[in-house]
Design a protein around this motif. Structure first.
Motif, PDB file in Angstrom:
ATOM      1  N   THR A  20      -3.214   6.149   7.850  1.00  0.00           N
ATOM      2  CA  THR A  20      -1.925   5.469   7.664  1.00  0.00           C
ATOM      3  C   THR A  20      -1.475   5.478   6.206  1.00  0.00           C
ATOM      4  N   ARG A  21      -2.347   5.893   5.304  1.00  0.00           N
ATOM      5  CA  ARG A  21      -2.065   5.804   3.874  1.00  0.00           C
ATOM      6  C   ARG A  21      -1.295   7.033   3.377  1.00  0.00           C
ATOM      7  N   SER A  22      -0.653   6.859   2.243  1.00  0.00           N
ATOM      8  CA  SER A  22       0.052   7.972   1.616  1.00  0.00           C
ATOM      9  C   SER A  22      -0.939   9.061   1.228  1.00  0.00           C
ATOM     10  N   PRO A  23      -0.782  10.287   1.759  1.00  0.00           N
ATOM     11  CA  PRO A  23      -1.695  11.364   1.370  1.00  0.00           C
ATOM     12  C   PRO A  23      -1.732  11.599  -0.141  1.00  0.00           C
ATOM     13  N   THR A  24      -0.577  11.552  -0.768  1.00  0.00           N
ATOM     14  CA  THR A  24      -0.548  11.728  -2.220  1.00  0.00           C
ATOM     15  C   THR A  24      -1.324  10.624  -2.916  1.00  0.00           C
ATOM     16  N   SER A  25      -1.127   9.379  -2.480  1.00  0.00           N
ATOM     17  CA  SER A  25      -1.845   8.261  -3.102  1.00  0.00           C
ATOM     18  C   SER A  25      -3.350   8.398  -2.932  1.00  0.00           C
ATOM     19  N   TYR A  81       8.323   3.966  -3.413  1.00  0.00           N
ATOM     20  CA  TYR A  81       9.517   3.256  -2.933  1.00  0.00           C
ATOM     21  C   TYR A  81       9.583   3.255  -1.411  1.00  0.00           C
ATOM     22  N   GLU A  82       9.103   4.324  -0.802  1.00  0.00           N
ATOM     23  CA  GLU A  82       9.063   4.369   0.657  1.00  0.00           C
ATOM     24  C   GLU A  82       8.040   3.368   1.199  1.00  0.00           C
ATOM     25  N   GLY A  83       6.919   3.244   0.520  1.00  0.00           N
ATOM     26  CA  GLY A  83       5.905   2.284   0.952  1.00  0.00           C
ATOM     27  C   GLY A  83       6.379   0.851   0.851  1.00  0.00           C
ATOM     28  N   ILE A  84       7.068   0.521  -0.236  1.00  0.00           N
ATOM     29  CA  ILE A  84       7.611  -0.827  -0.394  1.00  0.00           C
ATOM     30  C   ILE A  84       8.696  -1.092   0.645  1.00  0.00           C
ATOM     31  N   ARG A  85       9.534  -0.091   0.877  1.00  0.00           N
ATOM     32  CA  ARG A  85      10.580  -0.260   1.899  1.00  0.00           C
ATOM     33  C   ARG A  85       9.972  -0.616   3.258  1.00  0.00           C
ATOM     34  N   GLY A  97      -1.664   1.629   0.369  1.00  0.00           N
ATOM     35  CA  GLY A  97      -0.866   1.331   1.546  1.00  0.00           C
ATOM     36  C   GLY A  97       0.620   1.284   1.271  1.00  0.00           C
ATOM     37  N   ILE A  98       0.992   1.227  -0.015  1.00  0.00           N
ATOM     38  CA  ILE A  98       2.420   1.246  -0.367  1.00  0.00           C
ATOM     39  C   ILE A  98       2.764   2.467  -1.220  1.00  0.00           C
ATOM     40  N   GLY A  99       1.953   3.511  -1.088  1.00  0.00           N
ATOM     41  CA  GLY A  99       2.263   4.735  -1.805  1.00  0.00           C
ATOM     42  C   GLY A  99       2.018   4.673  -3.293  1.00  0.00           C
TER      43      GLY A  99
END
Length: 348
Positions: free
Chosen positions: A263-268, A305-309, A140-142
């Motif tokens: 909603t999750r990061s596709p890369t993650s 970093y985008e996920g944490i932001r 959820g935070i990349g």
């Protein structure tokens, strides 16, 4: 006893036990680098001390440990100083717990996530109370479920580990016991008496059995069937299409899981699924070396970093993942996360 760590972690000798207490309740006992190094030193010392029969670890307040100090990691990375050494030492600690030859008892009476999972789930005895809330929410935070997630998650029954890793969903003590995350469940009101028994006898099996209660699984039979059907698939596009078909047919569990994955990061998601598939064939040390490879790429990438932001800096905002869609992620980009490190692999 002082193994370092300052005011963030306390070490005691009580009877036959070495007792560790994480003492950052306002920060939900988030793990710092100092705490990692101090616990490592304690385990090294107690492994050689014949008067220490077992180790017990717990946390003050409403959390066992809610993870690592992620804002510190974020700030360092944004400043161009990724905290590679913190993660290297943390991963070495996780592996040391897994190979620790004496009983290692984690008393989980509250939130346990991320780094807290790393200092609990690899121990021989994982005792959960009704207050326990477990999650590996990193996608959820990349990020990805690290601290040995690639080792223990593929080994949970019913593809439950893949479900937890890819959704980041939370579970309680009954699901933890059923899946194999917990070895024992006890009432929170018995925690102090259990600790006394562990310290007095040094017998983790007998003490655990004495206070154990049955904690029924919270997830229903139909939901377990749905999870096993979809999350046993080995390709992300297959998981998504399978969930879509089930959701269209009225399966509410599939609908909710699909909505979460979107909603999750596709890369993650792709990195995590690949790590789980590899991790099921690797030993713990091999998993930690693989995770360190992934970590090095994550800390120099965008989505973490985008996920944490989005989650913690501009709270509640929608992250702008790059790429934004599963189908736009190049297979070669995922392969690159698992390539050997030019600067050398993690030394165990």
């Amino acid at each position: 006893m002082d193994f370092g760590g300052g005011q963030d972690i306390r070490f005691e000798r009580r009877g036959r036990a070495g007792v560790v207490t994480m003492t950052r309740p306002k920060a939900l006992n988030a793990v710092t680098h100092g705490m990692v190094l101090a616990l490592t030193r304690a385990l090294e010392a107690w492994s050689r001390d014949d008067s220490v029969a077992l180790v017990v670890i717990g946390g003050e307040g409403r959390a066992f440990c809610a993870g690592g100090d992620i804002l510190e990691v974020y700030a360092a990375g944004k400043a161009g100083r990724p905290l590679f050494e913190f993660f290297a030492d943390e991963y070495r600690l996780n592996a040391a717990i897994a190979r620790f030859e004496k009983p290692y008892v984690a008393l989980v009476d509250g939130i346990v996530m991320g780094g807290g999972v790393g200092v609990s789930v690899h121990g021989s005895h994982r005792v959960f109370t009704e207050n326990a809330v477990f999650a590996m929410p990193e996608v959820g935070i990349g990020f990805f479920p690290d601290v040995g997630g690639s080792f223990f998650l593929p080994r949970l029954k019913g593809s439950f580990g893949a479900y937890l890793a890819l959704t980041g969903n939370r579970i309680r003590w009954g699901d933890a016991l059923w899946s194999g995350i917990a070895t024992h469940t006890v009432r929170s009101s018995d925690s102090a008496a259990l600790l006394d028994a562990l310290c007095e006898t040094g017998d983790a099996d007998a003490a655990g059995a004495r206070f154990a209660v049955d904690a029924p699984r919270e997830t229903s039979d139909p939901a377990i069937t749905t999870i096993g059907r979809h999350f046993s698939l080995e390709q992300m596009d297959h998981i998504l299409s399978s969930l879509e078909e089930a959701a269209d047919s009225g399966d509410e569990v599939a609908r909710q899981a699909l909505a979460t994955l979107r909603t999750r990061s596709p890369t993650s998601l792709l990195v995590t699924l690949r790590a789980l598939l590899f991790g099921g064939m690797l030993d713990m040390d091999e998993c930690m070396r693989m995770e360190f490879r992934i970590l090095n790429r994550m800390l120099t990438g965008h989505d973490f970093y985008e996920g944490i932001r989005a989650a913690l800096i501009d709270k509640g905002s929608t992250p702008a993942w790059r790429p934004a869609r599963i189908e736009d992620v190049e297979p070669a980009a995922i392969e690159a996360y698992f390539e050997p490190l030019a600067g050398g692999e993690l030394m165990m």
